[in-house]
Design a protein around this motif. Structure first.
Motif, PDB file in Angstrom:
ATOM      1  N   UNK A  26       0.811  -1.206   0.000  1.00 30.12           N
ATOM      2  CA  UNK A  26       0.000   0.000   0.000  1.00 30.12           C
ATOM      3  C   UNK A  26       0.844   1.256   0.000  1.00 30.12           C
ATOM      4  N   UNK A  27       1.904   1.265   0.820  1.00 28.26           N
ATOM      5  CA  UNK A  27       2.754   2.448   0.899  1.00 28.26           C
ATOM      6  C   UNK A  27       3.454   2.754  -0.413  1.00 28.26           C
ATOM      7  N   UNK A  28       3.917   1.708  -1.106  1.00 26.67           N
ATOM      8  CA  UNK A  28       4.584   1.933  -2.378  1.00 26.67           C
ATOM      9  C   UNK A  28       3.595   2.440  -3.426  1.00 26.67           C
ATOM     10  N   UNK A  29       2.399   1.833  -3.478  1.00 26.16           N
ATOM     11  CA  UNK A  29       1.388   2.279  -4.438  1.00 26.16           C
ATOM     12  C   UNK A  29       1.022   3.741  -4.189  1.00 26.16           C
ATOM     13  N   UNK A  30       0.816   4.099  -2.934  1.00 24.94           N
ATOM     14  CA  UNK A  30       0.466   5.481  -2.602  1.00 24.94           C
ATOM     15  C   UNK A  30       1.614   6.434  -2.910  1.00 24.94           C
ATOM     16  N   UNK A  31       2.839   5.996  -2.643  1.00 21.61           N
ATOM     17  CA  UNK A  31       3.995   6.829  -2.917  1.00 21.61           C
ATOM     18  C   UNK A  31       4.177   7.087  -4.398  1.00 21.61           C
ATOM     19  N   UNK A  32       3.974   6.064  -5.213  1.00 21.94           N
ATOM     20  CA  UNK A  32       4.071   6.246  -6.662  1.00 21.94           C
ATOM     21  C   UNK A  32       2.978   7.185  -7.155  1.00 21.94           C
ATOM     22  N   UNK A 200      15.754  -2.671  -2.801  1.00 26.74           N
ATOM     23  CA  UNK A 200      15.022  -1.534  -2.238  1.00 26.74           C
ATOM     24  C   UNK A 200      14.497  -1.965  -0.873  1.00 26.74           C
ATOM     25  N   UNK A 201      15.019  -1.378   0.163  1.00 24.76           N
ATOM     26  CA  UNK A 201      14.709  -1.808   1.513  1.00 24.76           C
ATOM     27  C   UNK A 201      13.285  -1.428   1.904  1.00 24.76           C
ATOM     28  N   UNK A 202      12.641  -2.298   2.690  1.00 24.90           N
ATOM     29  CA  UNK A 202      11.392  -1.905   3.342  1.00 24.90           C
ATOM     30  C   UNK A 202      11.684  -0.795   4.354  1.00 24.90           C
ATOM     31  N   UNK A 203      10.650  -0.123   4.781  1.00 25.25           N
ATOM     32  CA  UNK A 203      10.816   1.055   5.624  1.00 25.25           C
ATOM     33  C   UNK A 203       9.867   0.968   6.815  1.00 25.25           C
ATOM     34  N   UNK A 392      16.458   2.707   6.438  1.00 22.12           N
ATOM     35  CA  UNK A 392      15.074   2.293   6.207  1.00 22.12           C
ATOM     36  C   UNK A 392      14.188   3.517   5.997  1.00 22.12           C
ATOM     37  N   UNK A 393      14.473   4.234   4.949  1.00 19.94           N
ATOM     38  CA  UNK A 393      13.818   5.515   4.697  1.00 19.94           C
ATOM     39  C   UNK A 393      12.773   5.362   3.600  1.00 19.94           C
ATOM     40  N   UNK A 394      11.516   5.708   3.911  1.00 21.46           N
ATOM     41  CA  UNK A 394      10.423   5.521   2.955  1.00 21.46           C
ATOM     42  C   UNK A 394      10.590   6.395   1.715  1.00 21.46           C
ATOM     43  N   UNK A 395      10.965   7.643   1.905  1.00 25.10           N
ATOM     44  CA  UNK A 395      11.114   8.545   0.763  1.00 25.10           C
ATOM     45  C   UNK A 395      12.147   8.018  -0.218  1.00 25.10           C
ATOM     46  N   UNK A 396      13.279   7.548   0.305  1.00 24.52           N
ATOM     47  CA  UNK A 396      14.320   7.010  -0.560  1.00 24.52           C
ATOM     48  C   UNK A 396      13.821   5.771  -1.301  1.00 24.52           C
ATOM     49  N   UNK A 397      13.101   4.886  -0.604  1.00 17.54           N
ATOM     50  CA  UNK A 397      12.618   3.657  -1.232  1.00 17.54           C
ATOM     51  C   UNK A 397      11.669   3.960  -2.388  1.00 17.54           C
TER      52      UNK A 397
END
Length: 419
Positions: A26-32, A200-203, A392-397
């Motif tokens: 979910x986080x990756x989909x929302x981030x994209x 690509x690390x999880x965050x 483990x940084x979400x923005x970087x991932x």
């Protein structure tokens, strides 16, 4: 005018599920989506870790728009007993539903594994109808390694699973993994070139944790000020081996030691753990899943946070709970294989101590060691927070995933302004 990239995500687990890989999908989909992609996620109705479809869900198909993502939920077979064969049937039923739904014209396809079997169904369909569309497999767990480590690696079913995994990963345009050790295994075991593997690390998917009144939180759960409280959160499944924690609590009770183990969450082994706790006295207790605020509070109120794995579990997965643990500022007690990924991650972060898996005595001794040196515990906890903020940084991932898709498709997203 160039159209924005259209990313189609296939994954069995998606919010509002709160444990396992759902927050990352979910986080990756929302981030994209925030980065300018038009994202559509094809997923199942919420059912994990209860293995029961959540109230309010369960229609044959259901569409909703969540945080910028078009989400299509498909009904599939959810087994009451998630053992190997029912689980394989569950994934196959989901894969069939994914194959038969309308895909449109995506610029890239991302399949999240697990679920391996349904991801293979999706890849088969993509080769028929979307052969020129870049296909990314996002690997959260290694199935073949997992079956071997769980003692199920010698049969026909294990060989079939390994063959499927090999075909899927070798056929993908790119394989994204969550740890360097996964990249090495996929390169060696399946002969996927390192040029087609991205790490690509999880965050940490929790928001920054607010300061709490530790004494008040501990009092609300009935924890005494002089008790050492060790908290385990998340799925209560087979690979967690939590019966050893019940036994560690039993050992503490027999010796009159002030060490309490708290298991928070649910899963396929919850009922059997509850029965084990009831058999004879133990300082181990269970709590149901908590909302985000209570979850963050209980992490910070514990003396240490526990990762527990069965003996032999070393390479199959990176426990997602570690990302939340590191955010809390509390030290980690990892009962796991000394040479495995989990132990390496705790040591890389310098955020806790590692003790032998499956050994109640070692688990209890680890809890005592952390309690005996609160200054060292505080240092380890701060190291975990620093590791979370850097590695483990979400923005970087999400930026890395966005760049990877742009490289594969030649279509760069126009970054949206937040809000």
């Amino acid at each position: 005018m160039q159209q924005p990239p259209q990313t189609l995500v296939f994954g069995l687990n998606y919010p509002p599920e709160t444990t396992g890989i759902s927050p990352y999908t979910g986080g990756m989909a929302e981030g994209l989506s925030r980065s300018g992609h038009r994202v559509r996620a094809v997923t199942a109705h919420p059912h994990y870790p209860d293995w029961k479809i959540a109230p309010g869900y369960g229609r044959w198909s259901h569409r909703e728009h969540l945080r910028g993502v078009d989400v299509e939920r498909l009904l599939h077979f959810v087994p009451a007993d998630p053992s190997a064969l029912p689980r394989a049937a569950s994934e196959a039923s989901f894969g069939a539903r994914q194959m038969l739904t309308r895909w449109g014209r995506p610029t890239a396809i991302v399949a999240v594994s697990p679920a391996l079997i349904s991801s293979a169904f999706v890849r088969l369909r993509s080769l028929i109808t979307h052969r020129k569309t870049p296909f990314v497999v996002w690997v959260q767990d290694l199935y073949g390694v997992g079956m071997t480590e769980m003692g199920r690696g010698g049969g026909v079913s294990a060989r079939v699973i390994c063959s499927i995994e090999r075909w899927l990963l070798r056929s993908a345009s790119m394989v994204v993994v969550i740890h360097d050790r996964f990249a090495d295994r996929i390169n060696v075991d399946f002969e996927v070139p390192l040029t087609r593997i991205a790490v690509i690390r999880n965050w940490t998917h929790l928001p920054p944790l607010p300061a709490i009144d530790v004494a008040a939180v501990r009092e609300s759960y009935g924890w005494a000020a002089d008790e050492t409280v060790i908290v385990h959160t998340g799925n209560m499944g087979g690979k967690q081996g939590l019966h050893h924690i019940v036994d560690a609590g039993r050992l503490a009770h027999r010796r009159g030691e002030r060490v309490r183990f708290v298991l928070v969450g649910k899963g396929s082994q919850r009922d059997s753990l509850k029965e084990r706790i009831a058999q004879e006295p133990t300082t181990t207790e269970m709590l149901p899943p908590l909302d985000d605020a209570a979850f963050g509070a209980i992490l910070q109120a514990a003396d240490a946070l526990l990762v527990n794995e069965l003996p032999g579990v070393a390479e199959m997965s990176v426990p997602s709970k570690l990302t939340s643990y590191f955010a809390s500022g509390r030290p980690v007690l990892a009962a796991t294989d000394a040479l495995g990924i989990t132990a390496q991650e705790v040591r890389n972060a310098d955020a806790g101590i590692v003790v032998a898996a499956g050994d109640p005595e070692a688990i209890l001794e680890g809890a005592r060691a952390l309690a005996a040196d609160p200054e060292e515990g505080a240092r380890l906890g701060e190291n975990g927070k620093r590791y979370r903020e850097t590695v483990l940084n979400e923005t970087f991932a999400i930026e890395r995933f966005d760049s990877l898709l742009a490289e594969l498709t030649g279509v760069a997203a126009a970054v949206k302004t937040p809000g």
